[in-house]
Design a protein around this motif. Structure first.
Motif, PDB file in Angstrom:
ATOM      1  N   UNK A  73      57.228  48.914  57.232  1.00 50.86           N
ATOM      2  CA  UNK A  73      56.766  48.833  58.655  1.00 50.86           C
ATOM      3  C   UNK A  73      56.781  47.726  59.069  1.00 50.86           C
ATOM      4  N   UNK A 133      60.290  46.909  59.516  1.00 52.06           N
ATOM      5  CA  UNK A 133      60.938  47.659  60.775  1.00 52.06           C
ATOM      6  C   UNK A 133      60.564  46.955  61.937  1.00 52.06           C
ATOM      7  N   UNK A 174      59.782  43.968  62.442  1.00 52.04           N
ATOM      8  CA  UNK A 174      60.841  42.510  62.630  1.00 52.04           C
ATOM      9  C   UNK A 174      62.163  42.909  62.899  1.00 52.04           C
ATOM     10  N   UNK A 175      62.735  44.059  62.471  1.00 49.58           N
ATOM     11  CA  UNK A 175      63.976  44.311  62.795  1.00 49.58           C
ATOM     12  C   UNK A 175      64.024  44.830  64.424  1.00 49.58           C
ATOM     13  N   UNK A 176      63.141  45.528  64.775  1.00 46.93           N
ATOM     14  CA  UNK A 176      62.962  46.060  66.109  1.00 46.93           C
ATOM     15  C   UNK A 176      62.995  44.443  67.150  1.00 46.93           C
ATOM     16  N   UNK A 177      61.929  43.716  66.808  1.00 48.94           N
ATOM     17  CA  UNK A 177      62.221  42.422  67.632  1.00 48.94           C
ATOM     18  C   UNK A 177      63.188  41.754  67.442  1.00 48.94           C
ATOM     19  N   UNK A 178      64.246  41.912  66.388  1.00 50.07           N
ATOM     20  CA  UNK A 178      65.791  41.474  66.545  1.00 50.07           C
ATOM     21  C   UNK A 178      66.657  41.995  67.244  1.00 50.07           C
ATOM     22  N   UNK A 179      66.216  43.276  67.549  1.00 50.89           N
ATOM     23  CA  UNK A 179      67.417  44.192  68.277  1.00 50.89           C
ATOM     24  C   UNK A 179      66.990  44.153  69.910  1.00 50.89           C
ATOM     25  N   UNK A 207      63.468  43.321  72.586  1.00 50.79           N
ATOM     26  CA  UNK A 207      62.231  42.715  72.833  1.00 50.79           C
ATOM     27  C   UNK A 207      60.988  43.477  72.962  1.00 50.79           C
TER      28      UNK A 207
END
Lengths: 210, 210
Positions: B175, B178, B180-185, B187
Motif C-alpha cells: 500500500x 502503491x 507513492x506510484x499513484x502520486x507519481x502518475x 496528483x
DNA sequence: ATGTTCTCTGAATACTGTTTAGTGAATAAA
DNA sequence: TTTATTCACTAAACAGTATTCAGAGAACAT
C-alpha cells in the motif's frame, strides 16, 4: 506508397527487436545492472541507435512494463467476465490470474514493481506515462467491478470497491517484492504461491457477508 | 587511555553526522537522485571522507534502513506485549504501529522498500546484510507471535503464523508503494491511512473464528 | 624536536547514459 | 544516368557520478 509502409513496418520490427533484447537483459541484470551498451549488443545495434527508438533508458524500460500491464489487464478482465462463478470462487480465480502474470516473467515483474516510483515516472514522455496511468486505472477498475458484482449479489460486505481493489493489488505486489527481498538476504525457497493463496482466502473470508 | 575513547566517540559522532545528512538528502531526492557529493556537502565533508565511514553508497543507505527497521521492531514488539488487549484490537493496534513508522519519515520508508532488491543487498558487507536479515526476522517474528497468541486464545483460525506475518507486512509495504506510484502518475491525495485500516479490518475478520 | 599515526581532501579513474557530427546507402528528382 | 535529398546508423565526444589514490597537515607519542 508501398515504400513508406514497408519502412514503417521495418521500423516497428527494429523497435520490437530492441524491446526483446532489453527484456532479456533487464531480466538477467535488473534495471540498475543493465547498461544501454549491454542491450545494444544484444539487439545488434550501437547504443546511439537505441535513442532513435526510445527517449531514454527509463522509457525503454517502461515500454516493457506496458506489455506486462496489458497482459495483466486481459487476465483480470477475463476473471471479471466469468459471471457464472460464485463470488467466492472469483476471488480465487483472481489469485490464479495474478500468479500467472508473475509466472510469465518473474524477474521482470519484480523489476516493474520496483521501478514505478514517483521520481522515475517523471522522466517519461507524457504519452507513455499516460498509457501507464490508463493501464493502472483499468486493472484496478476490473478488480473493483468484480468485487462490486459480489456486493450486488449480496455475497460481500459493502465497502469502497476501489480501495478493495488496491488492497488486493498491494498484497500481490507486496508479496512478490517480499519474496524477492528474502531471496536477496537468504537462499529461501519461493513460497509466493501458497502465501498468495492464503492471503486471498483470508481476504475472501474477510469480505463475506455471513 | 582517555584519548582513544575520545577519538572513538568523535568518530561515532562524525559517522552520525554523515547519516543525518544522508537521511535528509535521500528523503528529498530519493536514492537514485541523491549524489555522494550532495550528501558530503550537507555533512560538510568531502565526498572521499564518506568512504572512510561507509563502504559505498548502498551501504550508507542501508545503514539508514537499519534505524527505521529498529524503530519498527520496537513498535511492533510493543503491540505484541500488550497482552491485555483482545486479539481483535491488537490487529488494529498493529495497523496503528505500522502507520506510525510510515509517518515518522514517509519518503525514507518508500525509499527503503524500493531499495531492498536482491541485486542491491548483494553489494552490502556481510555484517550489514546480516543485521538487516536479523531485523527482518525480528519484526516478522513479533507479528507471528502476536497472531499465534490469538490462535492460542481460540480467537483466530489456525494457519501458518509466519505466512500470516508476511501477509500483513506485504499489505503495508504494497500500500505504501502503491500510494507513492499513484502520486507519481497523478496528483492524488494520500489515502494510505484509511486504506490500511480497511485492509486490516478485512484481514481481522478473515482470520476470526466465528 | 622528531618521528608516527590519524583524518581529511584534491585530483585522478572508470563507468555509463546521452548527444553530436558525420557517413554511406536508399530513394527521389533532374 | 546523374545529382540531390532523406534515412538509418554509428564512432567519438560529452557529462555526471561512484570510487580510489597519493599526499598534506594536524594531533599525538617519543
Amino acid at each position: 506508397m508501398g515504400i513508406e509502409e514497408r519502412k514503417e513496418r521495418e521500423r516497428q520490427m527494429r523497435r520490437q527487436q530492441i524491446m526483446d533484447a532489453a527484456k532479456k537483459v533487464f531480466a538477467s541484470k535488473g534495471f540498475g545492472g543493465a547498461t544501454m551498451e549491454n542491450i545494444a549488443e544484444e539487439a545488434e545495434f550501437s547504443p546511439a541507435t537505441l535513442y532513435l527508438y526510445f527517449k531514454n533508458k527509463d522509457e525503454l524500460f517502461a515500454s516493457l512494463n506496458l506489455r506486462m500491464l496489458q497482459d495483466l489487464i486481459s487476465r483480470v478482465e477475463g476473471v471479471r467476465d466469468q459471471k457464472d462463478l460464485v463470488p467466492e470462487k472469483r476471488i480465487m480465480a483472481l489469485e490464479k490470474a495474478l500468479y500467472e502474470v508473475y509466472l510469465e516473467d518473474p524477474l521482470n515483474v519484480v523489476n516493474v514493481l520496483r521501478f514505478q516510483s514517483r521520481g522515475r515516472l517523471k522522466s517519461l514522455s507524457p504519452e507513455l506515462s499516460g498509457q501507464i496511468r490508463e493501464c493502472t486505472r483499468q486493472y484496478i477498475r476490473a478488480i473493483a467491478d468484480l468485487f462490486q458484482e459480489g456486493v450486488r449479489q449480496g455475497a460481500f460486505l459493502d465497502c469502497h470497491p476501489v480501495a478493495f481493489a488496491e488492497i488486493v493489488w498491494s498484497i500481490f505486489a507486496g508479496l512478490v517484492l517480499n519474496e524477492d527481498t528474502k531471496r536477496g538476504l537468504d537462499e529461501g525457497k519461493d513460497l509466493l504461491e501458497p502465501t498468495l493463496i492464503l492471503a486471498l482466502e483470508i481476504i475472501g473470508r474477510g469480505i463475506m457477508k455471513n
